[in-house]
Motif scaffolding. Sequence first.
Motif, PDB file in Angstrom:
ATOM      1  N   LEU A 115      31.347  35.715 -36.393  1.00  0.00           N
ATOM      2  CA  LEU A 115      29.980  35.222 -36.179  1.00  0.00           C
ATOM      3  C   LEU A 115      29.210  36.052 -35.161  1.00  0.00           C
ATOM      4  O   LEU A 115      27.981  36.104 -35.199  1.00  0.00           O
ATOM      5  CB  LEU A 115      30.006  33.759 -35.715  1.00  0.00           C
ATOM      6  N   ILE A 116      29.928  36.695 -34.254  1.00  0.00           N
ATOM      7  CA  ILE A 116      29.268  37.434 -33.174  1.00  0.00           C
ATOM      8  C   ILE A 116      28.458  38.580 -33.766  1.00  0.00           C
ATOM      9  O   ILE A 116      28.933  39.330 -34.612  1.00  0.00           O
ATOM     10  CB  ILE A 116      30.295  37.961 -32.162  1.00  0.00           C
ATOM     11  N   GLY A 117      27.224  38.684 -33.319  1.00  0.00           N
ATOM     12  CA  GLY A 117      26.351  39.767 -33.757  1.00  0.00           C
ATOM     13  C   GLY A 117      25.443  39.414 -34.914  1.00  0.00           C
ATOM     14  O   GLY A 117      24.547  40.182 -35.250  1.00  0.00           O
ATOM     15  N   ILE A 118      25.649  38.259 -35.535  1.00  0.00           N
ATOM     16  CA  ILE A 118      24.751  37.850 -36.622  1.00  0.00           C
ATOM     17  C   ILE A 118      23.383  37.588 -36.019  1.00  0.00           C
ATOM     18  O   ILE A 118      23.250  36.881 -35.022  1.00  0.00           O
ATOM     19  CB  ILE A 118      25.273  36.594 -37.342  1.00  0.00           C
ATOM     20  N   LYS A 119      22.364  38.184 -36.616  1.00  0.00           N
ATOM     21  CA  LYS A 119      21.007  37.939 -36.137  1.00  0.00           C
ATOM     22  C   LYS A 119      20.049  37.895 -37.302  1.00  0.00           C
ATOM     23  O   LYS A 119      20.268  38.536 -38.334  1.00  0.00           O
ATOM     24  CB  LYS A 119      20.568  38.944 -35.094  1.00  0.00           C
ATOM     25  N   GLY A 120      19.018  37.101 -37.123  1.00  0.00           N
ATOM     26  CA  GLY A 120      18.024  36.945 -38.166  1.00  0.00           C
ATOM     27  C   GLY A 120      17.094  35.797 -37.825  1.00  0.00           C
ATOM     28  O   GLY A 120      16.954  35.421 -36.670  1.00  0.00           O
ATOM     29  N   LYS A 121      16.490  35.229 -38.856  1.00  0.00           N
ATOM     30  CA  LYS A 121      15.521  34.152 -38.683  1.00  0.00           C
ATOM     31  C   LYS A 121      16.139  32.834 -39.112  1.00  0.00           C
ATOM     32  O   LYS A 121      16.800  32.754 -40.146  1.00  0.00           O
ATOM     33  CB  LYS A 121      14.279  34.434 -39.526  1.00  0.00           C
ATOM     34  N   VAL A 122      15.932  31.788 -38.310  1.00  0.00           N
ATOM     35  CA  VAL A 122      16.424  30.449 -38.643  1.00  0.00           C
ATOM     36  C   VAL A 122      15.590  29.920 -39.808  1.00  0.00           C
ATOM     37  O   VAL A 122      14.367  29.856 -39.724  1.00  0.00           O
ATOM     38  CB  VAL A 122      16.315  29.492 -37.433  1.00  0.00           C
TER      39      VAL A 122
END
Length: 93
Positions: A27-34
């Motif tokens: 999960l670490i490093g996942i980024k984006g828009k909620v």
Amino acid sequence: MITPQNLFQHELIGLNVEIIESPNKGLIGIKGKVVDETRNTIRVEVNDGHESVIPKNVAIFHFQTPQGYIVEIDGQILVSRPEDRIKKKFRKI
């Protein structure tokens, strides 16, 4: 108005988020828009178009406010239905 002090009392959908810490190293490093939020999870749309479901209680998040501030929030604080969390009174953090 969303500020770093009251972010957890606002709607999270539409904010940019990054997972910075979790016992699940995938999960670490996942980024984006909620794009969606339930009682126990946050659904994040990442840059390549797919969505990841992140459990709230096992992650520490960095949310970006519309003003550009980065706010670190422990997912344990966010575990509740969004409509209940918005009404909840919190002690000053």
